[in-house]
Design a protein around this motif. Structure first.
Motif, PDB file in Angstrom:
ATOM      1  N   LYS A 121      35.194  55.058  37.917  1.00  0.00           N
ATOM      2  CA  LYS A 121      36.090  55.183  36.755  1.00  0.00           C
ATOM      3  C   LYS A 121      37.487  55.608  37.208  1.00  0.00           C
ATOM      4  N   SER A 122      38.498  55.009  36.587  1.00  0.00           N
ATOM      5  CA  SER A 122      39.881  55.273  36.977  1.00  0.00           C
ATOM      6  C   SER A 122      40.472  56.371  36.096  1.00  0.00           C
ATOM      7  N   SER A 123      41.362  57.184  36.672  1.00  0.00           N
ATOM      8  CA  SER A 123      42.004  58.233  35.874  1.00  0.00           C
ATOM      9  C   SER A 123      43.363  57.765  35.373  1.00  0.00           C
ATOM     10  N   VAL A 158      49.581  41.615  43.267  1.00  0.00           N
ATOM     11  CA  VAL A 158      48.255  40.993  43.348  1.00  0.00           C
ATOM     12  C   VAL A 158      47.165  42.066  43.433  1.00  0.00           C
ATOM     13  N   GLU A 159      46.305  42.068  42.428  1.00  0.00           N
ATOM     14  CA  GLU A 159      45.226  43.058  42.318  1.00  0.00           C
ATOM     15  C   GLU A 159      43.868  42.366  42.374  1.00  0.00           C
ATOM     16  N   ASP A 160      42.842  43.124  42.694  1.00  0.00           N
ATOM     17  CA  ASP A 160      41.493  42.571  42.672  1.00  0.00           C
ATOM     18  C   ASP A 160      40.942  42.505  41.249  1.00  0.00           C
ATOM     19  N   ILE A 161      41.129  43.587  40.494  1.00  0.00           N
ATOM     20  CA  ILE A 161      40.496  43.653  39.167  1.00  0.00           C
ATOM     21  C   ILE A 161      41.300  44.576  38.251  1.00  0.00           C
ATOM     22  N   VAL A 162      41.429  44.146  37.004  1.00  0.00           N
ATOM     23  CA  VAL A 162      42.012  45.023  35.988  1.00  0.00           C
ATOM     24  C   VAL A 162      40.871  45.480  35.095  1.00  0.00           C
ATOM     25  N   ASP A 163      40.706  46.775  35.037  1.00  0.00           N
ATOM     26  CA  ASP A 163      39.599  47.379  34.299  1.00  0.00           C
ATOM     27  C   ASP A 163      40.215  48.087  33.086  1.00  0.00           C
ATOM     28  N   SER A 164      40.448  49.381  33.152  1.00  0.00           N
ATOM     29  CA  SER A 164      41.114  50.068  32.049  1.00  0.00           C
ATOM     30  C   SER A 164      42.576  49.646  31.949  1.00  0.00           C
ATOM     31  N   GLY A 165      43.131  49.169  33.054  1.00  0.00           N
ATOM     32  CA  GLY A 165      44.543  48.784  33.086  1.00  0.00           C
ATOM     33  C   GLY A 165      45.451  49.946  33.443  1.00  0.00           C
ATOM     34  N   MET A 166      44.874  51.120  33.588  1.00  0.00           N
ATOM     35  CA  MET A 166      45.702  52.322  33.769  1.00  0.00           C
ATOM     36  C   MET A 166      46.417  52.346  35.121  1.00  0.00           C
ATOM     37  N   SER A 167      45.707  51.964  36.194  1.00  0.00           N
ATOM     38  CA  SER A 167      46.345  52.001  37.518  1.00  0.00           C
ATOM     39  C   SER A 167      47.535  51.041  37.553  1.00  0.00           C
ATOM     40  N   LEU A 168      47.319  49.824  37.066  1.00  0.00           N
ATOM     41  CA  LEU A 168      48.382  48.818  37.148  1.00  0.00           C
ATOM     42  C   LEU A 168      49.533  49.113  36.204  1.00  0.00           C
ATOM     43  N   ASP A 197      39.334  40.155  35.501  1.00  0.00           N
ATOM     44  CA  ASP A 197      39.804  40.966  34.382  1.00  0.00           C
ATOM     45  C   ASP A 197      38.587  41.340  33.539  1.00  0.00           C
ATOM     46  N   LYS A 198      38.522  42.619  33.185  1.00  0.00           N
ATOM     47  CA  LYS A 198      37.462  43.079  32.271  1.00  0.00           C
ATOM     48  C   LYS A 198      38.147  43.496  30.973  1.00  0.00           C
ATOM     49  N   PRO A 199      38.499  42.547  30.111  1.00  0.00           N
ATOM     50  CA  PRO A 199      39.282  42.878  28.911  1.00  0.00           C
ATOM     51  C   PRO A 199      38.602  43.895  28.006  1.00  0.00           C
ATOM     52  N   ASP A 233      31.581  43.625  31.147  1.00  0.00           N
ATOM     53  CA  ASP A 233      31.678  45.017  31.557  1.00  0.00           C
ATOM     54  C   ASP A 233      30.499  45.387  32.465  1.00  0.00           C
ATOM     55  N   ALA A 234      30.667  45.110  33.759  1.00  0.00           N
ATOM     56  CA  ALA A 234      29.634  45.463  34.745  1.00  0.00           C
ATOM     57  C   ALA A 234      30.374  45.827  36.026  1.00  0.00           C
ATOM     58  N   PHE A 235      29.767  46.653  36.860  1.00  0.00           N
ATOM     59  CA  PHE A 235      30.436  47.024  38.106  1.00  0.00           C
ATOM     60  C   PHE A 235      30.127  45.972  39.162  1.00  0.00           C
ATOM     61  N   VAL A 236      31.184  45.335  39.648  1.00  0.00           N
ATOM     62  CA  VAL A 236      31.008  44.227  40.582  1.00  0.00           C
ATOM     63  C   VAL A 236      31.558  44.566  41.966  1.00  0.00           C
ATOM     64  N   GLY A 271      36.206  41.495  48.625  1.00  0.00           N
ATOM     65  CA  GLY A 271      37.236  42.543  48.665  1.00  0.00           C
ATOM     66  C   GLY A 271      36.921  43.757  47.823  1.00  0.00           C
ATOM     67  N   LEU A 272      36.114  43.579  46.774  1.00  0.00           N
ATOM     68  CA  LEU A 272      35.823  44.727  45.893  1.00  0.00           C
ATOM     69  C   LEU A 272      34.708  45.583  46.481  1.00  0.00           C
ATOM     70  N   ASP A 273      34.889  46.881  46.344  1.00  0.00           N
ATOM     71  CA  ASP A 273      33.957  47.804  46.997  1.00  0.00           C
ATOM     72  C   ASP A 273      33.227  48.699  46.017  1.00  0.00           C
ATOM     73  N   PHE A 274      32.161  49.284  46.528  1.00  0.00           N
ATOM     74  CA  PHE A 274      31.648  50.528  45.966  1.00  0.00           C
ATOM     75  C   PHE A 274      31.523  51.477  47.144  1.00  0.00           C
TER      76      PHE A 274
HETATM   77  P1  IMP Z   1      41.819  50.478  36.266  1.00  0.00           P
HETATM   78  O1  IMP Z   1      42.920  51.470  36.425  1.00  0.00           O
HETATM   79  O2  IMP Z   1      40.697  51.048  35.437  1.00  0.00           O
HETATM   80  O3  IMP Z   1      42.263  49.137  35.743  1.00  0.00           O
HETATM   81  O4  IMP Z   1      41.152  50.321  37.694  1.00  0.00           O
HETATM   82  C1  IMP Z   1      41.387  49.306  38.545  1.00  0.00           C
HETATM   83  C2  IMP Z   1      40.792  49.644  39.895  1.00  0.00           C
HETATM   84  O5  IMP Z   1      39.477  50.195  39.754  1.00  0.00           O
HETATM   85  C3  IMP Z   1      40.623  48.380  40.706  1.00  0.00           C
HETATM   86  O6  IMP Z   1      41.756  48.104  41.491  1.00  0.00           O
HETATM   87  C4  IMP Z   1      39.387  48.670  41.504  1.00  0.00           C
HETATM   88  O7  IMP Z   1      39.729  49.314  42.721  1.00  0.00           O
HETATM   89  C5  IMP Z   1      38.573  49.628  40.670  1.00  0.00           C
HETATM   90  N1  IMP Z   1      37.523  48.921  39.903  1.00  0.00           N
HETATM   91  C6  IMP Z   1      37.441  48.755  38.572  1.00  0.00           C
HETATM   92  N2  IMP Z   1      36.344  48.070  38.230  1.00  0.00           N
HETATM   93  C7  IMP Z   1      35.716  47.769  39.378  1.00  0.00           C
HETATM   94  C8  IMP Z   1      34.487  47.048  39.692  1.00  0.00           C
HETATM   95  O8  IMP Z   1      33.763  46.512  38.847  1.00  0.00           O
HETATM   96  N3  IMP Z   1      34.179  46.971  41.018  1.00  0.00           N
HETATM   97  C9  IMP Z   1      34.938  47.513  42.006  1.00  0.00           C
HETATM   98  N4  IMP Z   1      36.078  48.186  41.759  1.00  0.00           N
HETATM   99  C10 IMP Z   1      36.456  48.318  40.466  1.00  0.00           C
END
Ligand code: IMP
Ligand code: MG
Length: 187
Positions: free
Chosen positions: A80-82, A103-113, A135-137, A155-158, A162-165
């Motif tokens: 989860k992003s803060s 260029v980003e891997d994924i937009v989740d909450s959108g907060m980081s970007l 994008d996870k709208p 809405d699933a963790f992928v 390039g994407l990690d856990f």
């Molecule tokens: P946001 O600020 O919630 O949009 O977070 C975006 C960042 O969270 C991405 O750049 C990823 O590093 C990480 N992230 C969000 N969802 C996933 C996921 O499903 N798999 C891996 N990383 C994720």
């Protein structure tokens, strides 16, 4: 598949195959080549997640672009992003007057970007566009305009491509849904 059998064992299912990804990356590159004709855009790779996507994407774009790398870390848990982003490695060059593609891997909450875009806007670029592979709208918590996106996903963790856990799975060539048992519960 066999060579990555250890990693594939942690997936619930494959969401996007390498062939589907490659096709979408090529189509996106065509759009960017068309939209930025006559320009010399600066493409910023947000490390580390976007690096696989970025290196595939730039090689399909037929423009005199330049590359920059930025490393950011968002405060928060691993899934989860803060929204508050710390810049660990900044751009090497000034972007004032330039057409910038982040260029980003994924937009989740959108907060980081959305935070990062604010930081870059203060540097007087001619334009800033957001490019994302995924994008996870459904998870958006702040409004964010995404100009280029390859796939909307549920809405699933992928992980993979390039994407990690926990820094792992970046080397999977496909993108899969990580089995919840790996991260201990819900995403
Ligand atoms: P946001 O600020 O919630 O949009 O977070 C975006 C960042 O969270 C991405 O750049 C990823 O590093 C990480 N992230 C969000 N969802 C996933 C996921 O499903 N798999 C891996 N990383 C994720
Ligand atoms: Mg990450």
């Amino acid at each position: 598949m066999d060579t990555n059998a250890v990693l594939y064992g942690d997936l619930e299912r494959i969401l996007l195959t390498r062939e589907e990804i490659a096709k979408a990356v090529r189509e996106l590159a065509c759009r960017i080549t068309h939209d930025y004709a006559g320009k010399e855009p600066v493409m910023i790779c947000i490390l580390k997640g976007a690096c696989v996507f970025f290196t595939d994407l730039i090689r399909e774009i037929d423009l005199p672009l330049t590359t920059e790398f930025m490393s950011v870390s968002s405060y928060g848990s691993s899934t989860k992003s803060s929204g508050v982003v710390r810049i660990l490695k900044d751009l090497d060059r000034d972007i004032s007057g330039k057409d910038v593609l982040v260029v980003e891997d994924i937009v989740d909450s959108g907060m980081s970007l959305s935070y990062l875009k604010g930081v870059l806007e203060n540097r007087n670029a001619a334009s800033i566009s957001i490019v994302t592979l995924l994008d996870k709208p459904a998870r958006r918590r702040v409004p964010l305009e995404v100009q280029y996106s390859c796939f909307n996903i549920p809405d699933a963790f992928v992980v993979g491509y390039g994407l990690d856990f926990d820094e792992k799975y970046r080397n999977l060539p496909d993108i899969g849904v990580l089995h919840p048992k790996i991260y201990g519960g819900q995403a």
